[in-house]
Motif scaffolding. Structure first.
Motif, PDB file in Angstrom:
ATOM      1  N   ALA A  17      42.481  20.195  -3.963  1.00 59.04           N
ATOM      2  CA  ALA A  17      44.000  20.191  -3.468  1.00 59.04           C
ATOM      3  C   ALA A  17      44.622  21.673  -3.366  1.00 59.04           C
ATOM      4  CB  ALA A  17      44.723  19.376  -4.473  1.00 59.04           C
ATOM      5  N   ILE A  18      45.550  21.501  -2.257  1.00 59.79           N
ATOM      6  CA  ILE A  18      46.264  22.853  -2.326  1.00 59.79           C
ATOM      7  C   ILE A  18      47.725  22.523  -2.777  1.00 59.79           C
ATOM      8  CG2 ILE A  18      47.308  24.675  -0.809  1.00 59.79           C
ATOM      9  CD1 ILE A  18      44.998  24.236   1.171  1.00 59.79           C
ATOM     10  N   ASP A  19      48.193  23.688  -3.446  1.00 58.38           N
ATOM     11  CA  ASP A  19      49.374  23.096  -4.160  1.00 58.38           C
ATOM     12  C   ASP A  19      50.690  23.340  -3.343  1.00 58.38           C
ATOM     13  OD1 ASP A  19      48.523  22.500  -6.535  1.00 58.38           O
ATOM     14  OD2 ASP A  19      48.915  24.105  -7.880  1.00 58.38           O
ATOM     15  N   LEU A  20      50.528  23.887  -2.354  1.00 57.74           N
ATOM     16  CA  LEU A  20      51.778  24.203  -1.274  1.00 57.74           C
ATOM     17  C   LEU A  20      52.975  24.799  -2.203  1.00 57.74           C
ATOM     18  CD1 LEU A  20      51.418  21.122   1.069  1.00 57.74           C
ATOM     19  CD2 LEU A  20      50.432  23.516   1.193  1.00 57.74           C
ATOM     20  N   PRO A  21      52.761  25.723  -2.993  1.00 56.71           N
ATOM     21  CA  PRO A  21      53.960  26.419  -3.745  1.00 56.71           C
ATOM     22  C   PRO A  21      55.298  26.718  -2.685  1.00 56.71           C
ATOM     23  CG  PRO A  21      52.386  27.873  -3.655  1.00 56.71           C
ATOM     24  CD  PRO A  21      51.830  26.827  -2.927  1.00 56.71           C
ATOM     25  N   ASP A  24      60.700  29.759  -3.222  1.00 57.88           N
ATOM     26  CA  ASP A  24      61.028  30.086  -4.592  1.00 57.88           C
ATOM     27  C   ASP A  24      60.040  30.433  -5.639  1.00 57.88           C
ATOM     28  OD1 ASP A  24      63.625  29.728  -3.668  1.00 57.88           O
ATOM     29  OD2 ASP A  24      64.258  28.293  -4.819  1.00 57.88           O
ATOM     30  N   ALA A  25      58.937  29.650  -5.692  1.00 57.07           N
ATOM     31  CA  ALA A  25      57.772  29.783  -6.272  1.00 57.07           C
ATOM     32  C   ALA A  25      57.113  30.868  -6.017  1.00 57.07           C
ATOM     33  CB  ALA A  25      57.101  28.566  -6.433  1.00 57.07           C
ATOM     34  N   ARG A  26      56.962  31.149  -4.486  1.00 55.92           N
ATOM     35  CA  ARG A  26      56.154  32.434  -3.987  1.00 55.92           C
ATOM     36  C   ARG A  26      57.013  33.712  -4.557  1.00 55.92           C
ATOM     37  NH1 ARG A  26      55.439  28.871   0.662  1.00 55.92           N
ATOM     38  NH2 ARG A  26      56.934  30.018   1.902  1.00 55.92           N
ATOM     39  N   GLU A  27      58.121  33.530  -4.413  1.00 61.67           N
ATOM     40  CA  GLU A  27      58.953  34.825  -4.738  1.00 61.67           C
ATOM     41  C   GLU A  27      58.865  35.199  -6.176  1.00 61.67           C
ATOM     42  OE1 GLU A  27      61.190  36.524  -1.968  1.00 61.67           O
ATOM     43  OE2 GLU A  27      60.736  37.834  -3.761  1.00 61.67           O
ATOM     44  N   ALA A  28      58.932  34.137  -6.995  1.00 59.43           N
ATOM     45  CA  ALA A  28      58.776  34.155  -8.482  1.00 59.43           C
ATOM     46  C   ALA A  28      57.336  34.843  -8.919  1.00 59.43           C
ATOM     47  CB  ALA A  28      58.803  32.981  -9.280  1.00 59.43           C
ATOM     48  N   ALA A  29      56.554  34.452  -8.000  1.00 56.42           N
ATOM     49  CA  ALA A  29      55.043  34.956  -8.265  1.00 56.42           C
ATOM     50  C   ALA A  29      54.763  36.248  -7.728  1.00 56.42           C
ATOM     51  CB  ALA A  29      54.159  34.133  -7.407  1.00 56.42           C
ATOM     52  N   LEU A  30      55.461  36.627  -6.607  1.00 55.87           N
ATOM     53  CA  LEU A  30      55.746  38.111  -6.109  1.00 55.87           C
ATOM     54  C   LEU A  30      56.058  39.019  -7.213  1.00 55.87           C
ATOM     55  CD1 LEU A  30      56.683  37.940  -2.492  1.00 55.87           C
ATOM     56  CD2 LEU A  30      54.411  38.774  -3.309  1.00 55.87           C
ATOM     57  N   VAL A  31      57.435  38.450  -7.837  1.00 52.41           N
ATOM     58  CA  VAL A  31      57.834  39.439  -8.915  1.00 52.41           C
ATOM     59  C   VAL A  31      56.875  39.564 -10.000  1.00 52.41           C
ATOM     60  CG1 VAL A  31      59.824  39.796 -10.118  1.00 52.41           C
ATOM     61  CG2 VAL A  31      60.375  38.932  -7.995  1.00 52.41           C
ATOM     62  N   ARG A  32      56.410  38.556 -10.571  1.00 50.03           N
ATOM     63  CA  ARG A  32      55.468  38.656 -11.790  1.00 50.03           C
ATOM     64  C   ARG A  32      54.593  39.369 -11.282  1.00 50.03           C
ATOM     65  NH1 ARG A  32      52.619  33.950 -11.499  1.00 50.03           N
ATOM     66  NH2 ARG A  32      50.776  35.587 -10.899  1.00 50.03           N
ATOM     67  N   ALA A  33      53.781  39.190 -10.094  1.00 45.87           N
ATOM     68  CA  ALA A  33      52.502  40.155 -10.014  1.00 45.87           C
ATOM     69  C   ALA A  33      52.777  41.639  -9.536  1.00 45.87           C
ATOM     70  CB  ALA A  33      51.697  39.479  -8.812  1.00 45.87           C
ATOM     71  N   GLY A  34      54.054  41.991  -9.607  1.00 44.60           N
ATOM     72  CA  GLY A  34      54.266  43.358  -9.155  1.00 44.60           C
ATOM     73  C   GLY A  34      54.141  43.658  -7.814  1.00 44.60           C
ATOM     74  N   TYR A  35      54.382  42.492  -6.772  1.00 41.17           N
ATOM     75  CA  TYR A  35      54.064  42.798  -5.456  1.00 41.17           C
ATOM     76  C   TYR A  35      52.835  43.172  -5.112  1.00 41.17           C
ATOM     77  CZ  TYR A  35      59.259  42.115  -5.355  1.00 41.17           C
ATOM     78  OH  TYR A  35      60.352  41.385  -5.586  1.00 41.17           O
ATOM     79  N   ASN A  36      51.626  42.822  -5.994  1.00 45.59           N
ATOM     80  CA  ASN A  36      50.419  43.055  -5.842  1.00 45.59           C
ATOM     81  C   ASN A  36      49.597  41.642  -5.565  1.00 45.59           C
ATOM     82  OD1 ASN A  36      47.765  43.453  -5.889  1.00 45.59           O
ATOM     83  ND2 ASN A  36      47.733  45.250  -7.185  1.00 45.59           N
ATOM     84  N   ALA A  42      45.507  31.862  -8.005  1.00 47.03           N
ATOM     85  CA  ALA A  42      44.946  31.100  -6.553  1.00 47.03           C
ATOM     86  C   ALA A  42      46.011  29.886  -6.273  1.00 47.03           C
ATOM     87  CB  ALA A  42      43.451  30.785  -6.805  1.00 47.03           C
ATOM     88  N   ASP A  43      46.564  29.332  -7.161  1.00 46.73           N
ATOM     89  CA  ASP A  43      47.401  28.016  -7.182  1.00 46.73           C
ATOM     90  C   ASP A  43      48.681  28.488  -6.509  1.00 46.73           C
ATOM     91  OD1 ASP A  43      45.404  26.459  -8.191  1.00 46.73           O
ATOM     92  OD2 ASP A  43      46.232  26.331 -10.331  1.00 46.73           O
ATOM     93  N   GLU A  44      49.026  29.669  -6.505  1.00 49.18           N
ATOM     94  CA  GLU A  44      50.113  30.026  -5.909  1.00 49.18           C
ATOM     95  C   GLU A  44      49.701  30.500  -4.334  1.00 49.18           C
ATOM     96  OE1 GLU A  44      51.913  32.063 -10.080  1.00 49.18           O
ATOM     97  OE2 GLU A  44      50.966  33.178  -8.733  1.00 49.18           O
ATOM     98  N   GLU A 371      54.865  40.093   3.085  1.00 44.61           N
ATOM     99  CA  GLU A 371      55.730  38.972   3.974  1.00 44.61           C
ATOM    100  C   GLU A 371      54.943  37.889   4.234  1.00 44.61           C
ATOM    101  OE1 GLU A 371      58.735  39.942   3.594  1.00 44.61           O
ATOM    102  OE2 GLU A 371      59.267  38.072   4.713  1.00 44.61           O
ATOM    103  N   LEU A 372      53.740  38.289   4.515  1.00 45.23           N
ATOM    104  CA  LEU A 372      52.896  36.995   5.021  1.00 45.23           C
ATOM    105  C   LEU A 372      52.963  35.907   3.791  1.00 45.23           C
ATOM    106  CD1 LEU A 372      50.118  38.831   6.990  1.00 45.23           C
ATOM    107  CD2 LEU A 372      51.842  37.472   7.975  1.00 45.23           C
ATOM    108  N   TYR A 373      52.628  36.489   2.736  1.00 46.58           N
ATOM    109  CA  TYR A 373      52.623  35.566   1.396  1.00 46.58           C
ATOM    110  C   TYR A 373      53.966  35.035   1.258  1.00 46.58           C
ATOM    111  CZ  TYR A 373      52.620  33.732  -2.984  1.00 46.58           C
ATOM    112  OH  TYR A 373      52.771  32.751  -3.958  1.00 46.58           O
ATOM    113  N   ARG A 374      55.020  35.691   1.348  1.00 44.12           N
ATOM    114  CA  ARG A 374      56.323  35.264   1.237  1.00 44.12           C
ATOM    115  C   ARG A 374      56.872  34.256   2.062  1.00 44.12           C
ATOM    116  NH1 ARG A 374      59.257  39.678   1.097  1.00 44.12           N
ATOM    117  NH2 ARG A 374      59.580  39.942  -1.285  1.00 44.12           N
TER     118      ARG A 374
END
Ligand SMILES: Cc1ncc(COP(=O)(O)O)c(C=O)c1O
Length: 459
Positions: A17-21, A24-36, A42-44, A371-374
């Motif tokens: 399964a792919i979670d399809l975040p 908002d979930a992707r933006e939160a993940a970016l902030v947590r990951a320090g935009y790295n 992988a679930d994100e 941006e491709l991720y966001r």
């Protein structure tokens, strides 16, 4: 085939399964990951194009073959099957399994390379370069001029620049060049192939100076397919015959089985020189394990043996190279600058050309990858100033030679609708390029900073 749709030469047997975040979930993940993007779970991620290494799907033959894995410490049946497949393919007499490609490199260079030596290559992959430099030697890249021009359409942009190769050997002195390597396909140069004629010409130079020639052959099957498609005299040969001919030109190879071995882990060093092989096996025992398993389980050896057979299937290679080309062409036809022509395993977007308003020290390729991720949950990797531009403490970054986002396609994993989705995301993001801003690094390690750096968006 009479129709243009590229159909996958397999059907799905097991699904993951792919979670399809959501956004908002992707933006939160970016902030947590320090935009790295290396910091994302992988679930994100919706479509993960970070690498094609070890990320492919294995076949039912591979999975069922793993049940035949013989886990004997010494003399495992699985090793002898692996050895037979690798020997039949490469023709080399000494077959040494390792846990992945860089372990084979480390062992080969420990045996063959000394301080002050120089190793030429079309373009060293980063682990290959690091392993040469670790011996106190110089890793010298001499890819042909076409290979240094991203937008130029040419069939064999991975070829070695023969004049530079000869000139470098003469300048450094034969005694200081223990071997010449050629990377097929040339990953760090855009996944571009090397022609058989060029391999033969490199061999002739090596023979003239009495220097051994090795292949970094992680993507040997993709290179063989390009030769079949593009080089005179090869259209009627099978990929296996072409691959065998490529290996026959050299004296040995290092391979990561995580690419064209169609396995999730593994690699090998194969060569003809018995003395080097003896020394290599002694080192292998020290770091990887006994020579009949070399850091792998018996079932891994089974999976690799089967993968090396399956990868040479024409239907597979046709699908593989066409689907990479399909994504590259979709993006190219939309006017987005990419490395041309499509390489074997990845599409490389030229962020410097797409985002000319973002200077190198504000990381245009990183901004594009983010941006491709966001926008669509697509994870690629920056190959630009974040990766290569680290200067000494307190000094400004040095701009990398190119600012690329690499989208590497795992083998047999995604379907055409996934690839169509990626194309749509890229085209949408590129259309908003003028609004994109750069980033600054707020935390970084003294080396290989791209893996762990933390960044912040600039206003
Ligand atoms: C051309 C090339 N050589 C060597 C390696 C190293 O292989 P591994 O990751 O299995 O150590 C890679 C991995 O991507 C590669 O692309």
């Amino acid at each position: 085939m009479a129709y243009k749709t590229i159909i996958e030469p397999f059907r799905v047997h097991t699904v993951q399964a792919i979670d399809l975040p959501d956004h908002d979930a992707r933006e939160a993940a970016l902030v947590r990951a320090g935009y790295n993007l290396f910091g994302l779970h992988a679930d994100e991620v919706i479509i993960d194009l970070l690498t094609d290494s070890g990320t492919g799907a294995m076949s039912t033959r591979q999975w069922s073959g793993m049940m035949l894995g013989d886990e004997s410490y010494a003399g495992s049946r699985s090793f002898y099957r692996f050895e037979e497949v690798v020997r039949d393919l490469t023709g080399y007499s000494e077959i040494i399994p390792t846990h992945q490609g860089r372990a084979a490199e480390k062992i080969l260079f420990s045996v063959a390379v000394n301080e002050g030596d120089l190793v030429p290559n079309n373009t060293h992959f980063d682990t290959t370069r690091a392993n040469v430099e670790y011996q106190g030697a110089t890793a010298f890249d001499c890819v042909c001029a076409e290979g240094r021009d991203p937008s130029l359409e040419a069939p064999f942009k991975g070829n070695v620049d023969l004049d530079r190769l000869r000139g470098t050997i003469e300048e450094r002195g034969v005694a200081k060049v223990p071997l010449v390597m050629v990377t097929v396909t040339n990953n760090s140069g855009g996944g571009q192939p090397v022609s058989m004629a060029n391999l033969r010409a490199v061999r002739a130079i090596c023979d003239e100076f009495g220097i051994p020639m090795f292949l970094d052959a992680c993507r040997f099957a993709e290179n063989a397919w390009f030769i079949k498609m593009r080089e005179d005299g090869y259209a009627d040969k099978t990929p296996k015959e072409i691959a065998q001919e490529m290996f026959s030109i050299a004296d040995g190879c290092t391979v990561s089985a995580k690419k064209d071995g169609l396995a999730n882990i593994g690699g090998f060093l194969a060569l003809n020189d018995r003395d080097w092989a003896l020394q290599a096996r002694n080192l292998l025992i020290l770091t990887e394990g006994f020579p009949t398993y070399g850091g792998l389980a018996g079932y891994d050896l089974e999976a690799i043996a089967t993968g090396l057979e399956e990868v040479l299937d024409e239907k597979y290679l046709h699908y593989r190279i066409r689907s990479t080309e399909y994504l590259a062409d979709t993006v190219h036809e939309a006017g987005i600058p990419t490395v041309r022509p499509a390489g074997g395993h990845a599409v490389y977007i030229d962020a410097a050309a797409l985002l000319p308003h973002i200077p190198a020290h504000e990381y245009p390729a990183q901004a594009l990858a983010i941006e491709l991720y966001r926008a669509g949950g697509v994870r690629g990797v920056e190959i630009g100033t974040v990766m290569f531009g680290r200067a000494r403490e307190g000094e400004p970054d040095e701009p990398a030679a190119m600012e690329l986002v690499r989208l590497a396609i795992p083998r047999r994993m995604y379907t055409q609708s996934h690839i169509d989705y990626v194309g749509e995301v890229i085209i949408d993001v590129a259309s908003r390029g003028a609004d994109m801003r750069g980033y600054r690094i707020v935390e970084q390690a003294p080396w290989l900073r791209h893996f762990t750096a933390r960044l912040e968006p600039l206003d």
